[in-house]
Design an enzyme around this catalytic site. Structure first.
Site, PDB file in Angstrom:
ATOM      1  N   ALA A 115       8.909  36.116 -46.096  1.00 21.22           N
ATOM      2  CA  ALA A 115       9.354  36.875 -45.040  1.00 21.22           C
ATOM      3  C   ALA A 115       8.076  37.515 -44.415  1.00 21.22           C
ATOM      4  O   ALA A 115       7.287  38.326 -45.236  1.00 21.22           O
ATOM      5  CB  ALA A 115      10.171  38.121 -45.637  1.00 21.22           C
ATOM      6  N   PRO A 116       7.867  37.087 -43.356  1.00 23.20           N
ATOM      7  CA  PRO A 116       6.577  37.559 -42.502  1.00 23.20           C
ATOM      8  C   PRO A 116       6.777  39.038 -42.267  1.00 23.20           C
ATOM      9  O   PRO A 116       5.720  39.972 -42.241  1.00 23.20           O
ATOM     10  CB  PRO A 116       6.573  37.116 -41.294  1.00 23.20           C
ATOM     11  N   ASN A 117       8.019  39.599 -42.241  1.00 22.05           N
ATOM     12  CA  ASN A 117       8.134  41.003 -42.038  1.00 22.05           C
ATOM     13  C   ASN A 117       9.434  41.437 -42.913  1.00 22.05           C
ATOM     14  O   ASN A 117      10.391  40.955 -42.772  1.00 22.05           O
ATOM     15  CB  ASN A 117       8.281  41.363 -40.680  1.00 22.05           C
ATOM     16  N   PHE A 118       9.304  42.422 -43.747  1.00 22.46           N
ATOM     17  CA  PHE A 118      10.468  43.173 -44.539  1.00 22.46           C
ATOM     18  C   PHE A 118      11.004  44.264 -44.071  1.00 22.46           C
ATOM     19  O   PHE A 118      11.895  44.628 -44.516  1.00 22.46           O
ATOM     20  CB  PHE A 118       9.765  43.545 -46.041  1.00 22.46           C
ATOM     21  N   HIS A 145      -2.222  46.001 -35.772  1.00 16.27           N
ATOM     22  CA  HIS A 145      -2.299  46.207 -37.408  1.00 16.27           C
ATOM     23  C   HIS A 145      -3.532  46.952 -37.560  1.00 16.27           C
ATOM     24  O   HIS A 145      -4.465  47.129 -36.998  1.00 16.27           O
ATOM     25  CB  HIS A 145      -2.297  44.946 -38.189  1.00 16.27           C
ATOM     26  N   LYS A 149      -6.694  43.967 -41.868  1.00 15.51           N
ATOM     27  CA  LYS A 149      -5.650  42.630 -41.933  1.00 15.51           C
ATOM     28  C   LYS A 149      -6.527  41.513 -41.888  1.00 15.51           C
ATOM     29  O   LYS A 149      -7.527  41.117 -40.749  1.00 15.51           O
ATOM     30  CB  LYS A 149      -4.715  42.738 -40.615  1.00 15.51           C
TER      31      LYS A 149
HETATM   32  P1  NAP Z   1      -4.649  43.659 -49.676  1.00 15.51           P
HETATM   33  O1  NAP Z   1      -4.464  45.323 -49.858  1.00 15.51           O
HETATM   34  O2  NAP Z   1      -5.789  43.049 -49.369  1.00 15.51           O
HETATM   35  O3  NAP Z   1      -4.039  43.050 -50.865  1.00 15.51           O
HETATM   36  C1  NAP Z   1      -3.964  41.639 -51.532  1.00 15.51           C
HETATM   37  C2  NAP Z   1      -4.564  42.042 -52.967  1.00 15.51           C
HETATM   38  O4  NAP Z   1      -4.183  40.534 -53.466  1.00 15.51           O
HETATM   39  C3  NAP Z   1      -5.704  42.250 -53.164  1.00 15.51           C
HETATM   40  O5  NAP Z   1      -5.828  43.328 -54.162  1.00 15.51           O
HETATM   41  C4  NAP Z   1      -6.673  40.973 -53.860  1.00 15.51           C
HETATM   42  O6  NAP Z   1      -7.340  41.303 -54.583  1.00 15.51           O
HETATM   43  C5  NAP Z   1      -5.481  40.294 -54.436  1.00 15.51           C
HETATM   44  N1  NAP Z   1      -5.614  38.848 -54.585  1.00 15.51           N
HETATM   45  C6  NAP Z   1      -6.537  38.156 -53.937  1.00 15.51           C
HETATM   46  N2  NAP Z   1      -6.267  37.023 -54.518  1.00 15.51           N
HETATM   47  C7  NAP Z   1      -5.407  36.742 -55.406  1.00 15.51           C
HETATM   48  C8  NAP Z   1      -4.830  35.937 -56.215  1.00 15.51           C
HETATM   49  N3  NAP Z   1      -5.121  34.705 -56.434  1.00 15.51           N
HETATM   50  N4  NAP Z   1      -3.699  36.073 -57.031  1.00 15.51           N
HETATM   51  C9  NAP Z   1      -3.480  37.636 -56.991  1.00 15.51           C
HETATM   52  N5  NAP Z   1      -3.926  38.555 -56.442  1.00 15.51           N
HETATM   53  C10 NAP Z   1      -4.862  38.135 -55.431  1.00 15.51           C
HETATM   54  O7  NAP Z   1      -3.775  43.323 -48.570  1.00 15.51           O
HETATM   55  P2  NAP Z   1      -2.315  43.988 -48.025  1.00 15.51           P
HETATM   56  O8  NAP Z   1      -2.323  44.853 -46.976  1.00 15.51           O
HETATM   57  O9  NAP Z   1      -1.514  44.489 -49.309  1.00 15.51           O
HETATM   58  O10 NAP Z   1      -1.527  42.924 -47.520  1.00 15.51           O
HETATM   59  C11 NAP Z   1      -1.302  41.548 -48.347  1.00 15.51           C
HETATM   60  C12 NAP Z   1      -0.536  40.635 -47.785  1.00 15.51           C
HETATM   61  O11 NAP Z   1       0.909  40.902 -47.176  1.00 15.51           O
HETATM   62  C13 NAP Z   1      -1.194  40.245 -46.197  1.00 15.51           C
HETATM   63  O12 NAP Z   1      -1.077  38.894 -46.158  1.00 15.51           O
HETATM   64  C14 NAP Z   1      -0.394  40.860 -45.238  1.00 15.51           C
HETATM   65  O13 NAP Z   1      -0.490  40.394 -44.081  1.00 15.51           O
HETATM   66  C15 NAP Z   1       0.849  40.876 -45.782  1.00 15.51           C
HETATM   67  N6  NAP Z   1       1.728  41.878 -45.532  1.00 15.51           N
HETATM   68  C16 NAP Z   1       3.342  41.561 -45.239  1.00 15.51           C
HETATM   69  C17 NAP Z   1       3.980  42.399 -44.944  1.00 15.51           C
HETATM   70  C18 NAP Z   1       5.416  41.916 -44.873  1.00 15.51           C
HETATM   71  O14 NAP Z   1       6.633  42.688 -44.604  1.00 15.51           O
HETATM   72  N7  NAP Z   1       5.877  40.605 -45.246  1.00 15.51           N
HETATM   73  C19 NAP Z   1       3.908  43.804 -44.881  1.00 15.51           C
HETATM   74  C20 NAP Z   1       2.665  44.009 -44.943  1.00 15.51           C
HETATM   75  C21 NAP Z   1       1.525  43.253 -45.220  1.00 15.51           C
HETATM   76  P3  NAP Z   1      -9.279  41.639 -54.120  1.00 15.51           P
HETATM   77  O15 NAP Z   1      -9.016  42.622 -52.996  1.00 15.51           O
HETATM   78  O16 NAP Z   1      -9.804  42.179 -55.192  1.00 15.51           O
HETATM   79  O17 NAP Z   1      -9.490  40.240 -53.552  1.00 15.51           O
END
Ligand code: NAP
Length: 255
Positions: A115-118, A145, A149
């Site tokens: 889901a690109p957005n929840f 954003h 990001k």
């Molecule tokens: P974030 O704070 O950078 O969190 C990503 C986490 O994943 C970091 O703690 C990172 O660790 C970790 N990670 C990196 N490689 C990994 C691996 N191989 N296995 C497990 N964990 C790993 O980013 P965020 O803001 O939470 O966003 C994460 C993703 O969700 C992005 O792609 C964003 O676009 C997406 N997102 C989606 C929604 C939705 O509704 N679908 C909403 C918001 C965000 P390190 O920092 O230590 O590398």
């Protein structure tokens, strides 16, 4: 029955919010946590792993993924192959990857969600934008954003563009002889219309779709002010994927 959930990316902004959401729901339980840079072996009694391969054989039903676009595809494949129904919020998947993962999930008879957005408001914005584009084929998408990001444009903007493209009469917008004196000024082109990505501190996740026609305009906008806006969608996804037998792309398919 309790649903056991693995959370990949548990130290991140979304992953840590998801851990709290799962802990607060009595029907759900955190089974294990994954982050490659975690130093602790457990957190509040929950086992912590630094590589997914050592998670084979864990007793869990669902794999929640909020990691990075570089690893999310491999993670989702791994989850399906090991019997964990994926609920993936990480963005940046290609259409080919989604098709392939969907086919793999059907083969393994396992449900899943990318889901690109929840956020429910964002799902509605996508639907309304697609509907409006039938009558207003001239439009631009602006997604905004936070400045941490990693991918651009956002997965939500791409999905919005895809939905619009299914309805809108094909058309190349703007003056036929327009040119950019500064590269990128007109944004990224998608099927004749433009997508613009804004990155600023203080923002969470926001999107506008602006429509223009002779003598009138229409603007649709959604704002996620806080990451809690995504959690009811993640919760729904977890509870739905365990009842299904194929991965779907977009929360709207589970609503
Ligand atoms: P974030 O704070 O950078 O969190 C990503 C986490 O994943 C970091 O703690 C990172 O660790 C970790 N990670 C990196 N490689 C990994 C691996 N191989 N296995 C497990 N964990 C790993 O980013 P965020 O803001 O939470 O966003 C994460 C993703 O969700 C992005 O792609 C964003 O676009 C997406 N997102 C989606 C929604 C939705 O509704 N679908 C909403 C918001 C965000 P390190 O920092 O230590 O590398």
């Amino acid at each position: 029955m309790t649903i056991n959930v693995i959370i990949a990316g548990f130290k991140g902004r979304m992953g840590s919010t998801a851990v709290e959401m799962v802990k607060q729901d009595q029907e759900l339980q955190v089974a294990a946590l994954l982050d490659p840079f975690a130093e602790e072996k457990e957190a509040d009694g929950i086992p912590v792993f630094t590589n997914k391969e050592s998670m084979q054989g864990i007793s869990a039903d669902v794999w929640v993924d909020f990691t990075t676009p570089q690893v999310a595809y491999e993670n989702t494949r791994f989850a399906i192959e090991n019997g964990f129904a994926p609920v993936v919020g990480t963005t940046g998947f290609t259409q080919e990857q989604i098709t392939e993962l969907s086919a793999l999930s059907a083969e393994k008879n396992i449900g899943g969600l990318i889901a690109p957005n929840f956020a429910i408001g964002a799902i509605l914005l996508m639907e309304f934008a697609a509907k409006a584009s039938k009558y207003f084929p001239d439009l631009e998408i602006i997604e905004l954003h936070h400045d941490k990001k990693k991918d651009a444009p956002s997965g939500t903007a791409v999905k919005t563009a895809e939905l619009i493209n299914q309805v809108r009469q094909p058309k190349k917008q703007g003056a036929a002889d327009e040119s950019e004196t500064l590269a990128g000024a007109r944004g990224a082109e998608f099927a004749g219309f433009r997508i613009h990505s804004v990155r600023l501190p203080g923002l969470v996740a926001h999107q506008e779709v602006i429509f223009g026609a002779a003598g009138e305009g229409l603007t649709l906008r959604h704002d996620s002010y806080d990451r809690s806006s995504f959690m009811s969608g993640v919760n729904l996804g977890i509870k739905e994927v365990v009842k299904r037998n194929q991965l779907v792309y977009g929360l709207e398919h589970l609503l």
